[in-house]
Design a protein around this motif. Structure first.
Motif, PDB file in Angstrom:
ATOM      1  N   LEU A   1      31.615  39.775  33.713  1.00 50.60           N
ATOM      2  CA  LEU A   1      30.954  40.564  34.749  1.00 50.60           C
ATOM      3  C   LEU A   1      31.716  40.487  36.067  1.00 50.60           C
ATOM      4  O   LEU A   1      31.863  41.491  36.782  1.00 50.60           O
ATOM      5  N   ASN A   2      32.247  39.290  36.377  1.00 53.64           N
ATOM      6  CA  ASN A   2      33.067  39.153  37.585  1.00 53.64           C
ATOM      7  C   ASN A   2      34.298  40.051  37.527  1.00 53.64           C
ATOM      8  O   ASN A   2      34.694  40.651  38.539  1.00 53.64           O
ATOM      9  N   ALA A   3      34.920  40.128  36.344  1.00 53.14           N
ATOM     10  CA  ALA A   3      36.116  40.959  36.201  1.00 53.14           C
ATOM     11  C   ALA A   3      35.794  42.436  36.409  1.00 53.14           C
ATOM     12  O   ALA A   3      36.551  43.169  37.061  1.00 53.14           O
ATOM     13  N   LEU A   4      34.674  42.889  35.854  1.00 52.91           N
ATOM     14  CA  LEU A   4      34.257  44.271  36.072  1.00 52.91           C
ATOM     15  C   LEU A   4      33.995  44.532  37.555  1.00 52.91           C
ATOM     16  O   LEU A   4      34.346  45.585  38.089  1.00 52.91           O
ATOM     17  N   THR A   5      33.389  43.559  38.204  1.00 54.10           N
ATOM     18  CA  THR A   5      33.118  43.709  39.624  1.00 54.10           C
ATOM     19  C   THR A   5      34.409  43.761  40.426  1.00 54.10           C
ATOM     20  O   THR A   5      34.538  44.525  41.387  1.00 54.10           O
ATOM     21  N   ALA A   6      35.385  42.914  40.043  1.00 48.71           N
ATOM     22  CA  ALA A   6      36.666  42.904  40.752  1.00 48.71           C
ATOM     23  C   ALA A   6      37.361  44.254  40.666  1.00 48.71           C
ATOM     24  O   ALA A   6      37.942  44.740  41.640  1.00 48.71           O
ATOM     25  N   GLY A   7      37.317  44.860  39.475  1.00 50.79           N
ATOM     26  CA  GLY A   7      38.037  46.110  39.297  1.00 50.79           C
ATOM     27  C   GLY A   7      37.266  47.354  39.676  1.00 50.79           C
ATOM     28  O   GLY A   7      37.871  48.356  40.089  1.00 50.79           O
ATOM     29  N   LEU A   8      35.927  47.315  39.560  1.00 54.14           N
ATOM     30  CA  LEU A   8      35.140  48.534  39.741  1.00 54.14           C
ATOM     31  C   LEU A   8      34.099  48.425  40.852  1.00 54.14           C
ATOM     32  O   LEU A   8      34.089  49.228  41.781  1.00 54.14           O
ATOM     33  N   THR A   9      33.221  47.425  40.760  1.00 50.04           N
ATOM     34  CA  THR A   9      32.056  47.383  41.643  1.00 50.04           C
ATOM     35  C   THR A   9      32.398  47.012  43.072  1.00 50.04           C
ATOM     36  O   THR A   9      31.922  47.652  44.014  1.00 50.04           O
ATOM     37  N   ALA A  10      33.209  45.956  43.251  1.00 52.13           N
ATOM     38  CA  ALA A  10      33.530  45.510  44.611  1.00 52.13           C
ATOM     39  C   ALA A  10      34.158  46.615  45.467  1.00 52.13           C
ATOM     40  O   ALA A  10      33.751  46.811  46.617  1.00 52.13           O
ATOM     41  N   PRO A  11      35.148  47.374  44.943  1.00 49.37           N
ATOM     42  CA  PRO A  11      35.705  48.456  45.779  1.00 49.37           C
ATOM     43  C   PRO A  11      34.673  49.518  46.163  1.00 49.37           C
ATOM     44  O   PRO A  11      34.807  50.165  47.197  1.00 49.37           O
TER      45      PRO A  11
END
Length: 398
Positions: free
Chosen positions: A353-363
């Motif tokens: 989930l952190n990886a998805l957030t790093a690539g998609l959600t955070a931006p």
């Protein structure tokens, strides 16, 4: 088997092993602009070094536990801390962004062993309140890492440039390898080892990922942590752009977060054995949602700045740290024979989930402090839903 180290020494060692992740993520965040300039890369390409690390970490943590269940805790930690040291040297010497991507992927392959195997070591040695106390003590020491990492990174960046940060990580990895060799006994008896036969592993993973109680607990842990971690991933934008602070201003985010994590870990340790695990987790959620409300209100009504934009993050981290040890132990207790594999699956859920957030959600969320606060609220609400669904399961299933 060597004698078991004292509780304090064991907690320190396991916390240092778990700290590989925060240091590999947070230490180089202040160096993003310099890395881009040196390697001729775009800001997005540098951001992808974080995404690649997280993706490799998520994929490999599925195997750390299975390997530790087969070959023992100590051997796996010795090998993978050594690999982390070599990977850090590759990053330090990278002549291009592509080489940095490769080094970060190798760091991700090895960087999750500490937290995965460390959790299994705790359950090998202790159970019940003693396990929660040790887990909370590990988190108390581990909580220093997110604050120290960006400060160490900023200091090294100013003194010797961004490559020195990865030299430091190489030395850190080598130190951890020595520490495991010198002080950590093997905690998994030979007759408790599990085979690595593909069908055996497949049945094991299928049993864990199809277990409703485990999946709900793992989802709650991952979602709660992600409510905090979205700020870590957005730190360069949040600190430099929104708060108007320089590369030395990361302490204003990580300082309150660390204080909150330490306070939450102390409270979790103090109530172990006196409060039920369900009461402990409920208290953690109450604190997290107090932080969510404060964060949304402050972001809506006040301009971005210190302290109004950072104190709710610290309060959220406190609630998260109260709840996480109890939830982790509840999940591991479901699979007493496969603690390493279960710990891997917990980490896979969280880091994936952190990886998805790093690539998609955070931006998508780092455009304003209000959108970041809304993201925290969204993840916390989803985590609470998973926890409430777990409490509704029949007692025999959990």
């Amino acid at each position: 088997m060597r004698s078991t180290p004292s509780t304090d020494r064991l907690a320190f060692m396991l916390a240092m092993l778990s700290a590989i992740g925060p240091f590999a993520i947070d230490a180089y965040l202040p160096a993003f602009p310099q890395i881009a300039a040196t390697l001729g890369a775009t800001q997005l390409e540098v951001q992808q070094t974080l995404t690649i690390y997280m993706a490799a970490l998520a994929l490999m943590v599925l195997w750390h536990g299975a390997l530790a269940d087969r070959f023992g805790r100590r051997r796996v930690l010795l090998l993978l801390t050594a690999v982390f040291a070599v990977a850090s040297l590759i990053c330090a010497l990278a002549p291009s962004i592509e080489w940095l991507w490769f080094g970060r992927a190798l760091q991700g392959v090895s960087g999750g062993a500490g937290i995965v195997v460390g959790r299994a070591v705790v359950r090998d040695l202790h159970e019940g309140p003693q396990a929660q106390q040790l887990m909370s003590r590990v988190m108390l020491i581990f909580a220093l890492a997110p604050a120290l990492a960006p400060m160490v990174g900023a200091g090294l960046l100013a003194l010797a440039g961004w490559r020195s940060i990865f030299v430091f990580l190489a030395v850190f990895g080598a130190f951890l390898c020595w520490m495991v060799w010198r002080f950590l006994p093997e905690t998994l008896d030979a007759d408790a080892r599990q085979p690595l036969h593909p069908l055996h592993l497949l049945r094991g993973y299928a049993g864990i990922f199809s277990h409703p109680a485990f999946m709900l607990l793992a989802a709650a842990i991952a979602l709660n942590f992600n409510g905090f971690f979205v700020y870590v991933l957005s730190a360069p934008v949040f600190i430099i752009d929104h708060l108007g602070l320089g590369s030395g201003g990361f302490i204003w985010l990580f300082g309150p977060a660390v204080i909150g994590m330490m306070l939450g870990s102390v409270l979790s340790e103090r109530v172990a054995g006196r409060w039920s695990q369900i009461r402990t987790v409920a208290t953690g959620f109450a604190v997290m949602f107090a932080a969510v409300v404060l964060n949304v209100v402050a972001s809506s009504l006040l301009p971005a700045g210190v302290p109004q934009s950072v104190l709710p993050v610290g309060l959220f981290a406190c609630g998260m740290s109260i709840a996480m040890p109890a939830m982790s132990l509840l999940a591991l207790e479901l699979f007493p024979v496969r603690r390493g594999m279960a710990s891997s699956c917990l980490s896979f859920m969280q880091i994936g989930l952190n990886a998805l957030t790093a690539g998609l959600t955070a931006p998508l969320l780092w455009g304003s402090t209000l959108s970041l606060a809304s993201g925290m609220a969204m993840f916390a609400a989803a985590g609470l839903l998973a926890w409430l669904l777990w409490t509704r399961l029949p007692a025999a299933q959990r």
